[in-house]
Design an enzyme around this catalytic site. Structure first.
Site, PDB file in Angstrom:
ATOM      1  N   THR A  15       2.470   1.649   4.506  1.00 47.01           N
ATOM      2  CA  THR A  15       3.840   0.684   5.148  1.00 47.01           C
ATOM      3  C   THR A  15       5.172   0.854   4.373  1.00 47.01           C
ATOM      4  OG1 THR A  15       2.219  -0.208   6.678  1.00 47.01           O
ATOM      5  CG2 THR A  15       5.007  -0.794   6.217  1.00 47.01           C
ATOM      6  N   ASP A  59      -1.179   7.213   4.926  1.00 43.18           N
ATOM      7  CA  ASP A  59      -1.634   5.812   6.040  1.00 43.18           C
ATOM      8  C   ASP A  59      -2.790   5.606   4.742  1.00 43.18           C
ATOM      9  OD1 ASP A  59      -1.084   4.279   8.580  1.00 43.18           O
ATOM     10  OD2 ASP A  59      -2.996   4.212   7.321  1.00 43.18           O
ATOM     11  N   SER A  60      -3.320   4.191   4.450  1.00 43.93           N
ATOM     12  CA  SER A  60      -4.068   4.222   3.383  1.00 43.93           C
ATOM     13  C   SER A  60      -5.787   3.810   4.446  1.00 43.93           C
ATOM     14  CB  SER A  60      -4.169   2.557   2.902  1.00 43.93           C
ATOM     15  OG  SER A  60      -4.770   1.317   3.016  1.00 43.93           O
TER      16      SER A  60
HETATM   17  N1  ASP Z   1      -1.236   0.992   7.831  1.00 40.80           N
HETATM   18  C1  ASP Z   1      -1.058   0.753   6.649  1.00 40.80           C
HETATM   19  C2  ASP Z   1      -1.592   0.749   5.455  1.00 40.80           C
HETATM   20  O1  ASP Z   1      -2.623   0.610   5.185  1.00 40.80           O
HETATM   21  C3  ASP Z   1      -0.314  -0.343   6.466  1.00 40.80           C
HETATM   22  C4  ASP Z   1       0.027  -0.638   5.219  1.00 40.80           C
HETATM   23  O2  ASP Z   1       0.243  -0.568   4.305  1.00 40.80           O
HETATM   24  O3  ASP Z   1       0.834  -2.169   4.832  1.00 40.80           O
HETATM   25  O4  ASP Z   1      -1.331   2.296   4.889  1.00 40.80           O
END
Ligand code: ASP
Length: 346
Positions: A15, A59-60
């Site tokens: 994010t 995205d992680s």
């Molecule tokens: N879905 C995102 C990720 O983990 C959530 C975040 O970064 O907070 O890449």
């Protein structure tokens, strides 16, 4: 000779480096160069900053062990050039990545700090700025002799620096997204930085960095619940290629005493499958043998994971299996801390 510190930023995605797609409204990765545009304050730090970005940014939730190897190789390659490393990463799997890297980067003598954000960098109330700027400052922090204050893999979020392999994502809404339930924060950040030197890992060996790049992910997590069926347990324990299981038990490491369950575990242990008992509770530790319901697990050959987080248990197993140790040695190493990931004096 210049005393200016140097920090390498490794952008992996998340994010922190996303913006809304005007067409769909969904969050998607920003062009890496634009991230710097959003934080002009970076120029105000008296720290030399270089950056490297994954292409594409991810995205992680898409993170895989090969991404950890890529991060480890980047740090290995750049290790001598910089005083510290900040890894921008999504929050969803950050605790897994930080745990994995803590095992892979042996003899670390420089800070490796993961950080991210709950709100994208381009948004007005974003937490990205504060998280990134403070992480960089901690990564460049040293004592009067120039020795890094922190020399381990950590996660920085909101106002706390935590040991990475003790950390869990606890909140999908608030800015304090991470907790380290069984180990104190290494640094609390307010008006000042309060370093808790008693809790920061000391690297007294002065041996060179040794990067481990083999990981074996033939692991399952078996989370118990009342009513879990023999079929489900058997399906997991007989999965092809399975080498180790993280058993998430109840309370202080307890499980049902049903005969079929005991037999299934004992049979898997006989097939050389390593079963590590950790608790579903956030706080506290497994104490094998405290109740009859955990004595049974001990009899079946299950070993204690003490107060390991799920993230640390999974990645420690991946690391030890990847190192090709014998089952007996892995069982010994799983029950002692390698890099501060567990407390065993119970
Ligand atoms: N879905 C995102 C990720 O983990 C959530 C975040 O970064 O907070 O890449």
């Amino acid at each position: 000779m210049s005393t200016q510190k140097s920090v390498l930023l490794i952008f992996t995605g998340g994010t922190i480096s996303m913006a809304e797609d005007p067409q769909t409204g969904a969050l998607k990765p920003l062009e890496f160069n634009r991230v710097r545009e959003f934080i002009p304050e970076l120029k105000l730090l008296d720290i030399h900053i270089e950056s490297i970005a994954f292409t594409p940014l991810i995205d992680s939730s898409d993170v895989q062990p090969h991404h950890w190897i890529k991060i480890a190789e980047t740090i290995e390659k750049e290790y001598e050039k910089h005083d510290g490393f900040v890894i921008l990463h999504g929050t969803d799997t950050m605790a897994y990545s930080a745990s994995a890297l803590s095992f892979m980067l042996e003899n670390l003598s420089k800070p490796v700090i993961f950080t991210g954000a709950q709100l994208p960098i381009g948004m007005l109330r974003t937490d990205a700025k504060e998280n990134l700027l403070t992480s960089i400052e901690i990564a460049a922090n040293s004592d009067e002799n120039g020795v890094a204050t922190v020399h381990e893999v950590c996660i920085y979020f909101e106002d706390s620096l935590f040991r990475g392999n003790r950390t869990t994502k606890k909140n999908a809404e608030l800015f304090n997204a991470f907790a380290s339930y069984n180990y104190p924060a290494l640094v609390k950040v307010g008006v000042h930085f309060n370093f808790s030197s008693a809790h920061i890992h000391q690297n007294s060996k002065h041996t060179p960095l040794n990067v481990h790049k083999q990981l074996d992910s033939n692991i399952a997590i078996l989370k118990l619940f009342p009513g879990i069926t023999p079929q489900i347990v058997q399906a997991i324990l007989h999965s092809e290629g399975l080498r180790a299981v993280v058993l998430e038990s109840y309370g202080a490491g307890n499980a049902s005493r049903q005969e079929w369950f005991f037999d299934a575990l004992a049979e898997a242990v006989n097939r050389d499958i390593i079963i590590v008992n950790i608790t579903q509770c956030n706080v506290g530790s497994v104490q094998m043998g405290r109740y009859e319901t955990s004595l049974n697990l001990q009899k079946a050959g299950v070993i204690s994971g003490f107060d390991l987080t799920t993230e640390a248990a999974v990645t420690k197993l991946m690391f030890l299996l990847g190192e090709n140790f014998s089952t007996d040695i892995i069982k010994i190493k799983m029950q002692q801390p390698l890099i501060g990931e567990m407390t065993c004096d119970i």
